[in-house]
Write a protein that holds these residues in place. Sequence first.
Motif, PDB file in Angstrom:
ATOM      1  N   SER A 461      -3.283  -3.589  -7.826  1.00  0.00           N
ATOM      2  CA  SER A 461      -3.153  -2.138  -7.652  1.00  0.00           C
ATOM      3  C   SER A 461      -4.178  -1.367  -8.477  1.00  0.00           C
ATOM      4  O   SER A 461      -4.689  -0.349  -8.036  1.00  0.00           O
ATOM      5  CB  SER A 461      -1.736  -1.683  -8.039  1.00  0.00           C
ATOM      6  OG  SER A 461      -0.774  -2.263  -7.191  1.00  0.00           O
ATOM      7  N   ASP A 462      -4.464  -1.818  -9.681  1.00  0.00           N
ATOM      8  CA  ASP A 462      -5.401  -1.134 -10.570  1.00  0.00           C
ATOM      9  C   ASP A 462      -6.456  -2.146 -11.016  1.00  0.00           C
ATOM     10  O   ASP A 462      -6.253  -2.886 -11.979  1.00  0.00           O
ATOM     11  CB  ASP A 462      -4.648  -0.575 -11.785  1.00  0.00           C
ATOM     12  CG  ASP A 462      -5.537   0.302 -12.669  1.00  0.00           C
ATOM     13  OD1 ASP A 462      -6.772   0.171 -12.590  1.00  0.00           O
ATOM     14  OD2 ASP A 462      -4.986   1.105 -13.447  1.00  0.00           O
ATOM     15  N   PRO A 463      -7.610  -2.214 -10.315  1.00  0.00           N
ATOM     16  CA  PRO A 463      -8.619  -3.221 -10.648  1.00  0.00           C
ATOM     17  C   PRO A 463      -9.100  -3.146 -12.092  1.00  0.00           C
ATOM     18  O   PRO A 463      -9.355  -4.187 -12.720  1.00  0.00           O
ATOM     19  CB  PRO A 463      -9.755  -2.925  -9.657  1.00  0.00           C
ATOM     20  CG  PRO A 463      -9.078  -2.250  -8.504  1.00  0.00           C
ATOM     21  CD  PRO A 463      -7.975  -1.438  -9.113  1.00  0.00           C
ATOM     22  N   ALA A 464      -9.222  -1.935 -12.646  1.00  0.00           N
ATOM     23  CA  ALA A 464      -9.710  -1.812 -14.021  1.00  0.00           C
ATOM     24  C   ALA A 464      -8.705  -2.406 -15.011  1.00  0.00           C
ATOM     25  O   ALA A 464      -9.074  -3.150 -15.933  1.00  0.00           O
ATOM     26  CB  ALA A 464      -9.982  -0.349 -14.354  1.00  0.00           C
ATOM     27  N   ALA A 465      -7.415  -2.083 -14.846  1.00  0.00           N
ATOM     28  CA  ALA A 465      -6.390  -2.645 -15.729  1.00  0.00           C
ATOM     29  C   ALA A 465      -6.275  -4.156 -15.537  1.00  0.00           C
ATOM     30  O   ALA A 465      -6.087  -4.905 -16.498  1.00  0.00           O
ATOM     31  CB  ALA A 465      -5.051  -1.974 -15.452  1.00  0.00           C
ATOM     32  N   LEU A 482     -14.346  -5.989  -8.826  1.00  0.00           N
ATOM     33  CA  LEU A 482     -13.396  -5.990  -7.713  1.00  0.00           C
ATOM     34  C   LEU A 482     -13.075  -4.564  -7.293  1.00  0.00           C
ATOM     35  O   LEU A 482     -12.724  -3.719  -8.119  1.00  0.00           O
ATOM     36  CB  LEU A 482     -12.106  -6.712  -8.130  1.00  0.00           C
ATOM     37  CG  LEU A 482     -10.979  -6.744  -7.085  1.00  0.00           C
ATOM     38  CD1 LEU A 482     -11.400  -7.537  -5.848  1.00  0.00           C
ATOM     39  CD2 LEU A 482      -9.700  -7.331  -7.690  1.00  0.00           C
ATOM     40  N   ASP A 483     -13.204  -4.265  -5.984  1.00  0.00           N
ATOM     41  CA  ASP A 483     -12.834  -2.961  -5.433  1.00  0.00           C
ATOM     42  C   ASP A 483     -12.379  -3.165  -3.998  1.00  0.00           C
ATOM     43  O   ASP A 483     -12.196  -4.299  -3.541  1.00  0.00           O
ATOM     44  CB  ASP A 483     -14.008  -1.967  -5.528  1.00  0.00           C
ATOM     45  CG  ASP A 483     -15.274  -2.478  -4.854  1.00  0.00           C
ATOM     46  OD1 ASP A 483     -15.162  -3.286  -3.907  1.00  0.00           O
ATOM     47  OD2 ASP A 483     -16.379  -2.076  -5.264  1.00  0.00           O
ATOM     48  N   ASP A 484     -12.191  -2.045  -3.269  1.00  0.00           N
ATOM     49  CA  ASP A 484     -11.666  -2.133  -1.905  1.00  0.00           C
ATOM     50  C   ASP A 484     -12.623  -2.806  -0.933  1.00  0.00           C
ATOM     51  O   ASP A 484     -12.224  -3.154   0.177  1.00  0.00           O
ATOM     52  CB  ASP A 484     -11.336  -0.726  -1.387  1.00  0.00           C
ATOM     53  CG  ASP A 484     -10.174  -0.096  -2.134  1.00  0.00           C
ATOM     54  OD1 ASP A 484      -9.467  -0.843  -2.847  1.00  0.00           O
ATOM     55  OD2 ASP A 484      -9.980   1.129  -2.014  1.00  0.00           O
ATOM     56  N   TYR A 531      -8.051 -12.859  -4.987  1.00  0.00           N
ATOM     57  CA  TYR A 531      -7.532 -11.546  -5.360  1.00  0.00           C
ATOM     58  C   TYR A 531      -8.221 -10.486  -4.511  1.00  0.00           C
ATOM     59  O   TYR A 531      -9.443 -10.531  -4.305  1.00  0.00           O
ATOM     60  CB  TYR A 531      -7.801 -11.247  -6.845  1.00  0.00           C
ATOM     61  CG  TYR A 531      -6.988 -12.096  -7.797  1.00  0.00           C
ATOM     62  CD1 TYR A 531      -5.782 -11.634  -8.314  1.00  0.00           C
ATOM     63  CD2 TYR A 531      -7.430 -13.350  -8.186  1.00  0.00           C
ATOM     64  CE1 TYR A 531      -5.037 -12.411  -9.192  1.00  0.00           C
ATOM     65  CE2 TYR A 531      -6.691 -14.138  -9.062  1.00  0.00           C
ATOM     66  CZ  TYR A 531      -5.495 -13.661  -9.558  1.00  0.00           C
ATOM     67  OH  TYR A 531      -4.753 -14.428 -10.427  1.00  0.00           O
ATOM     68  N   VAL A 532      -7.413  -9.548  -4.027  1.00  0.00           N
ATOM     69  CA  VAL A 532      -7.923  -8.390  -3.289  1.00  0.00           C
ATOM     70  C   VAL A 532      -7.208  -7.154  -3.817  1.00  0.00           C
ATOM     71  O   VAL A 532      -6.244  -7.247  -4.575  1.00  0.00           O
ATOM     72  CB  VAL A 532      -7.677  -8.524  -1.766  1.00  0.00           C
ATOM     73  CG1 VAL A 532      -8.459  -9.687  -1.183  1.00  0.00           C
ATOM     74  CG2 VAL A 532      -6.181  -8.691  -1.468  1.00  0.00           C
ATOM     75  N   THR A 533      -7.682  -5.992  -3.435  1.00  0.00           N
ATOM     76  CA  THR A 533      -6.995  -4.758  -3.801  1.00  0.00           C
ATOM     77  C   THR A 533      -5.906  -4.462  -2.773  1.00  0.00           C
ATOM     78  O   THR A 533      -5.866  -5.070  -1.691  1.00  0.00           O
ATOM     79  CB  THR A 533      -7.978  -3.590  -3.863  1.00  0.00           C
ATOM     80  OG1 THR A 533      -8.555  -3.400  -2.558  1.00  0.00           O
ATOM     81  CG2 THR A 533      -9.085  -3.865  -4.879  1.00  0.00           C
ATOM     82  N   ARG A 534      -5.035  -3.512  -3.088  1.00  0.00           N
ATOM     83  CA  ARG A 534      -3.934  -3.193  -2.180  1.00  0.00           C
ATOM     84  C   ARG A 534      -4.423  -2.622  -0.866  1.00  0.00           C
ATOM     85  O   ARG A 534      -3.706  -2.685   0.142  1.00  0.00           O
ATOM     86  CB  ARG A 534      -2.970  -2.205  -2.857  1.00  0.00           C
ATOM     87  CG  ARG A 534      -2.145  -2.839  -3.968  1.00  0.00           C
ATOM     88  CD  ARG A 534      -1.105  -1.869  -4.501  1.00  0.00           C
ATOM     89  NE  ARG A 534      -0.125  -1.507  -3.501  1.00  0.00           N
ATOM     90  CZ  ARG A 534       0.921  -2.239  -3.156  1.00  0.00           C
ATOM     91  NH1 ARG A 534       1.103  -3.416  -3.726  1.00  0.00           N
ATOM     92  NH2 ARG A 534       1.772  -1.829  -2.253  1.00  0.00           N
ATOM     93  N   ALA A 535      -5.640  -2.088  -0.847  1.00  0.00           N
ATOM     94  CA  ALA A 535      -6.188  -1.583   0.413  1.00  0.00           C
ATOM     95  C   ALA A 535      -6.343  -2.700   1.434  1.00  0.00           C
ATOM     96  O   ALA A 535      -6.322  -2.444   2.651  1.00  0.00           O
ATOM     97  CB  ALA A 535      -7.540  -0.913   0.155  1.00  0.00           C
ATOM     98  N   ASN A 536      -6.482  -3.914   0.969  1.00  0.00           N
ATOM     99  CA  ASN A 536      -6.624  -5.059   1.858  1.00  0.00           C
ATOM    100  C   ASN A 536      -5.381  -5.942   1.856  1.00  0.00           C
ATOM    101  O   ASN A 536      -5.453  -7.115   2.229  1.00  0.00           O
ATOM    102  CB  ASN A 536      -7.841  -5.887   1.444  1.00  0.00           C
ATOM    103  CG  ASN A 536      -9.139  -5.157   1.685  1.00  0.00           C
ATOM    104  OD1 ASN A 536      -9.398  -4.704   2.794  1.00  0.00           O
ATOM    105  ND2 ASN A 536      -9.944  -5.010   0.644  1.00  0.00           N
ATOM    106  N   ALA A 537      -4.232  -5.376   1.429  1.00  0.00           N
ATOM    107  CA  ALA A 537      -2.970  -6.116   1.398  1.00  0.00           C
ATOM    108  C   ALA A 537      -1.844  -5.237   1.922  1.00  0.00           C
ATOM    109  O   ALA A 537      -0.933  -4.861   1.166  1.00  0.00           O
ATOM    110  CB  ALA A 537      -2.668  -6.585  -0.021  1.00  0.00           C
ATOM    111  N   PRO A 538      -1.887  -4.862   3.204  1.00  0.00           N
ATOM    112  CA  PRO A 538      -0.841  -3.984   3.738  1.00  0.00           C
ATOM    113  C   PRO A 538       0.539  -4.623   3.640  1.00  0.00           C
ATOM    114  O   PRO A 538       0.711  -5.805   3.924  1.00  0.00           O
ATOM    115  CB  PRO A 538      -1.276  -3.798   5.201  1.00  0.00           C
ATOM    116  CG  PRO A 538      -2.179  -4.943   5.497  1.00  0.00           C
ATOM    117  CD  PRO A 538      -2.859  -5.280   4.223  1.00  0.00           C
TER     118      PRO A 538
END
Length: 705
Positions: A461-465, A482-484, A531-538
């Motif tokens: 959810s928060d790539p930086a954290a 890592l980003d969208d 690992y992916v961001t939530r934008a790619n994990a509906p």
Amino acid sequence: MLTVVLAGLRDRWASFLGGFVALALGVGLLVTMGLGLSATFDAPERSPQRFASSPVVVQGQDRLTLDVRRGPETASVAHRLDRPQPVDSELLRELRARWTVTTSGGPDAVGVDAPAAEVRALVGDRARVLTGGERRHADPEPERDANALVGLNALLGTSGGVTAFVSVFVVASTFAFAVALRRREFGLLRTAGATPGQIRRLLLAEATALGVLASGAGCALGAQGAPLLAGTLVDGGLAPEWFTVDGGPVWPFHAAFWTGVTVAVAGAVAASRRAGKVAPTAVLRESDVDADALPFGRALLGAALLLSGLGLLVWTCATDPSALLKRKTHTTLPMLLITGVALLSPLLVRPVARLLRTRGAVGTLVRENSAASVRRTAAVAAPVLVTVALAGTLFGSATSITRTKGVEAREQTTAQYVVAGADLKPVTAPPGAVVSPTGATSIFVRDGAEAVVKYGARAVSDPAAFADLARLPVVAGDLRDLDDRSIVVNEEFERRRVGETVEVWRADGTGPVRLRVAAVLALGTGDNGPYVTRANAPGSAHDRIEARGGGTATPHALAASGGTVRTADAWADVGHRSSDNPQKRLGMVLVLGIALVYTVIGLANTLLMATSVRGGELSSLRLAGATRAQVLRVVTGEATLAVAIGTVLGLAVTALVLGTLGAGLAALSAPVALALPWATVGGTAGVCAAVAVAASALPAWRLTR
């Protein structure tokens, strides 16, 4: 011939009893396991619940279908999605315009009160149309019954394999030793004019008769044991509550019966060949059970199995070390090593016996007798070796892998606290705290033109954290990238160079999307990415929240998520502790219990036979001045030493397997946290020693009266 065979079985029933019991028990267990295994092939069809009142259900697509290359042709491959896609909004409007539509539990499916043919004509390939019993696929977790049987299927298959393996070994060893003890008898038959062929046919006929009788008894035993097994599995949590074994097909009975007969005959083949070579002059000598203690054929087979086991272990470690972490691998590969060492045990008895120091006159006699009576010592040590090695490799591998996963999980985060739970609520990070929520998802990636691979992934959810808290084994790239539009992969991916583009389909089947490789991770024990961001994990829900800093306010804030808050150390320990999985441990206990029962039978039978024919030897000791107590100490000491030799050889096999596992973990860049289950191995050896002492002391006590 038949009269001689039946008379021999009647007169020597005591020597055949152990083989009969072992074979009958083996056949019974094979029938029981086969009936249980057949019951796992098909889960019961539950009636539809969510749309029980709707004759037709329209459900969003629940599979991703892609074309792959199969030789010169193209074929379609379907992968099940984590959850069905929502019903298309335009299709939903069309359905509502024509018929009564019922919604329940979410947008993935609707009930329609209309003729199925008309609904299919309208829907086409835009969604799935379910009727009759198929409507249950729209219920929550429609595959839960089938999934519940997957682990049970593997357990029963493994147990059946161990049963077959140990029963073959014990029965073959029993026949071989029984034939060796009958050397003078065969010499008498040869003196009376029996040909080598007649001796061989006599033994094979005895084995066939024993095999038929024991297999028949085993089939009856297995029919009674199958319902009891089902109840035990349900009570132990290894099977769902609805699991039963009532009746079943006939193939388990046929397979077990003919396996039993084959095992009995095969176990007597090699022994009958040696018996046929006994010369008539053997009647003039005392029985010499150590003549030809390690025949060339046995030595060749043992060496081949040992080298094959070693080669497969080394080859697997070098080419696919992750396979060493799979239960099938660390259950089957050690069996080759165990069998090889057991077959070569007559060659190993003397050097190991010399290494195990004993004191005093009794101790010296024990050591020298054990080293001189190679076949007897090896016959006792071999089943102990099998059981100790199985205990060490099965429990040791499982415990080591579990411990490694826990150490790895702790090393891969700098968090102070971890929250675990399903559908965790968002939390607000206290001042000075870093909070990183993640959730489980999946992605689909092409592996060349021939396959599509589904990967379990983590949604960040928060790539930086995430980059701040994670301490993953990065071999290339940077987690902070890592980003969208990017992905973190592991070394298992075909395209794994930083900057390359990976074509990905999301968990709901949408895609493909092209994501740039931001970082590459070492494989580890299997939980390292992608690992992916939530934008790619509906549809992914948070199931873990990691946090660091913020003082005492942080655990209070994390408690609002609805999950269990633990320190990172406690989370790694609880989440990856084998004792927290009683079902898995019960399954291993079941497998080990089978081996231990066979070992007890083999030990008792071998020592009862061996000690019963030592009357002259024990009388000579008494005439030489040994007391009855000293004679008993010699006999039981030899049995104990033989158990110790088997234990040492079993521990050597265990050390070899666990050492290879450690090398494989190191090759995967995972922490090496090997563990030898001393309590399990010690308990197994203790039971073997107790049975060996009792089985040797009883006939010795009778012979020295």
